[in-house]
Design an enzyme around this catalytic site. Structure first.
Site, short mmCIF file in Angstrom:
data_model
loop_
_atom_site.label_atom_id
_atom_site.label_comp_id
_atom_site.label_asym_id
_atom_site.label_seq_id
_atom_site.Cartn_x
_atom_site.Cartn_y
_atom_site.Cartn_z
N GLU A 136 -3.46 7.63 -4.44
CA GLU A 136 -3.93 7.26 -5.65
C GLU A 136 -5.05 8.00 -6.30
O GLU A 136 -5.92 8.01 -5.16
CB GLU A 136 -4.18 5.72 -5.47
CG GLU A 136 -2.71 4.85 -5.33
CD GLU A 136 -3.04 3.31 -5.07
OE1 GLU A 136 -4.07 2.79 -5.55
OE2 GLU A 136 -2.18 2.81 -4.75
N ARG B 73 0.96 -1.03 0.01
CA ARG B 73 0.03 -0.11 -0.08
C ARG B 73 1.02 1.11 0.02
O ARG B 73 1.94 1.22 0.70
CB ARG B 73 -0.97 -0.25 1.35
CG ARG B 73 -2.27 -0.97 1.23
CD ARG B 73 -2.99 -0.16 0.12
NE ARG B 73 -4.23 -1.17 0.21
CZ ARG B 73 -4.69 -2.07 -0.74
NH1 ARG B 73 -3.77 -2.51 -1.45
NH2 ARG B 73 -5.68 -3.05 -0.55
N HIS C 287 -1.53 0.36 -9.83
CA HIS C 287 -2.16 -0.57 -8.75
C HIS C 287 -2.96 -2.06 -9.57
O HIS C 287 -3.91 -2.28 -9.73
CB HIS C 287 -3.46 0.00 -8.01
CG HIS C 287 -3.70 -0.48 -6.67
ND1 HIS C 287 -3.93 -0.10 -5.57
CD2 HIS C 287 -3.66 -2.10 -6.49
CE1 HIS C 287 -4.23 -0.95 -4.67
NE2 HIS C 287 -3.83 -2.12 -5.11
C1 8YV Z 1 -7.33 -4.79 -5.35
C2 8YV Z 1 -5.63 -5.10 -3.58
O1 8YV Z 1 -7.22 -4.52 -6.61
O2 8YV Z 1 -6.50 -6.83 -2.62
C3 8YV Z 1 -6.09 -5.81 -2.54
O3 8YV Z 1 -5.56 -5.33 -1.15
O4 8YV Z 1 -4.64 -4.05 -3.45
C4 8YV Z 1 -6.04 -5.30 -4.85
O5 8YV Z 1 -6.08 -6.55 -4.95
C5 8YV Z 1 -8.03 -3.70 -4.44
O6 8YV Z 1 -7.74 -3.86 -3.23
C6 8YV Z 1 -9.31 -3.62 -4.88
O7 8YV Z 1 -10.24 -3.45 -3.90
#
Ligand code: 8YV
Length: 323
Positions: A271, A242, A289
């Protein structure tokens, strides 16, 4: 019995949306436009379950409707830092996420970033497309070798372990890691991963540092100026976790001053905004992402949200309950 009324905040892959339609009275987002604050509040007011994604900020205000119809938040994603879990609990909402199904896709992308940054692949691609390539020569666009180097992992959960496996089995890398909650010794042996007692000792030894920790308040700006200074000056940072685990201003300074050699980033602090200085740096690879973005994985994520919701509405404990 009438079907539970559920809402998804964004478009999902076709197969997952078809299953939603079969099982629930579902409100789909056919235009795929993000919901504004008022629409998010209405979603909680008018549905039994809300299925958000990382870009929906689910805070106390979003859940403030009176009376509140929603009882379940089925997050489409494994990371759930977009949800104020304490506020959800206070309003009696159960929260689920989607672990496991995106482990391999995310580790694949972390390795993609590692390779691209080490081998200057983004820069090379721009070079060819811009018609700047004048021909092969022994000193042209030399990057750094990946095979045999040391990979330092911050976090050895599911995705960290999948990255370790790729690195040690596929690229003969030595893998070291820091994790306050390390997996059992047997798991480490198979991965060839060696534990270190502090983040600093990982940073001091690693040629590549890959982040695989959650975005908890404790991990906010975990990679700060002091930690960049603790890295080798020819090391590369990879972040598929993150954005707010990295102090982006400190990263820019570390890159500009040559305190580290490069960065491969899939996630950002604000983001979709990206710190402008990063956009101008050739030794940085930037992706929007995409960690879990394969057709197979995004479909599996949707189906996993649904599986959790089915269990919840059948009065059972959802397998991926996080609150
Ligand atoms: C998703 C991600 O695209 O799962 C996660 O934590 O970062 C990604 O897989 C995103 O979170 C969509 O909610």
């Amino acid at each position: 019995m009438s079907k539970p009324k559920v809402i998804v905040t964004r478009r999902w892959p076709q197969e997952a949306e078809a299953r939603l339609r079969a099982l629930f009275d579902v409100t789909l987002n056919v235009d795929d436009r993000p919901l504004d604050r008022a629409a998010l509040q209405r979603a909680f007011r008018d549905h039994d379950a809300v299925f958000p994604t990382v870009t929906d900020r689910i805070d106390a205000e979003a859940m403030s409707a009176e009376p509140l119809r929603a009882r379940l938040i089925g997050n489409f994603g494994v990371g759930f830092n977009n949800i104020d879990v304490a506020a959800a609990k206070a309003r009696g909402l159960v929260v689920t996420n989607t672990p496991e199904v995106l482990t391999d896709a995310t580790a694949d992308l972390a390795m993609t970033l590692l390779l691209m940054t080490a081998r200057r692949a983004g820069e090379g691609e721009r070079h060819v497309r811009n018609k700047e390539w004048s021909g092969w020569r022994p000193t042209h666009m030399m990057g750094t070798q990946v095979t045999g180097k040391t990979l330092g992992l911050i976090g050895l959960g599911r995705i960290g372990r999948a990255m370790a496996k790729r690195a040690s089995h596929g690229f003969d890398m030595r893998v070291i890691f820091f994790d306050p909650f390390p997996p059992p010794a047997e798991a480490l042996q198979d991965l060839g991963a060696e534990r270190r007692e502090s983040i600093e000792s990982v940073l001091a030894e690693a040629d590549f540092v890959s982040l695989h920790c959650p975005a908890t308040p404790e991990n906010f700006n975990l990679m700060n100026a002091a930690r960049f200074a603790a890295m080798k000056d020819d090391a590369i940072l990879v972040n598929t976790a993150r954005g707010d685990v990295v102090d982006e201003a400190a990263l820019v300074r570390a890159l500009a001053d040559g305190r580290i050699a490069g960065a491969g980033l899939d996630v950002f602090a604000r983001e979709p905004a990206v710190t402008p200085e990063l956009l101008a740096m050739e030794n940085v690879v930037l992706l929007p992402h995409l960690g879990s973005a394969t057709r197979e994985t995004r479909t599996a994520m949707g189906l996993r949200v649904i599986e959790n919701a089915e269990a919840f509405f059948a009065g059972k404990e959802p397998r991926d309950r996080v609150a």
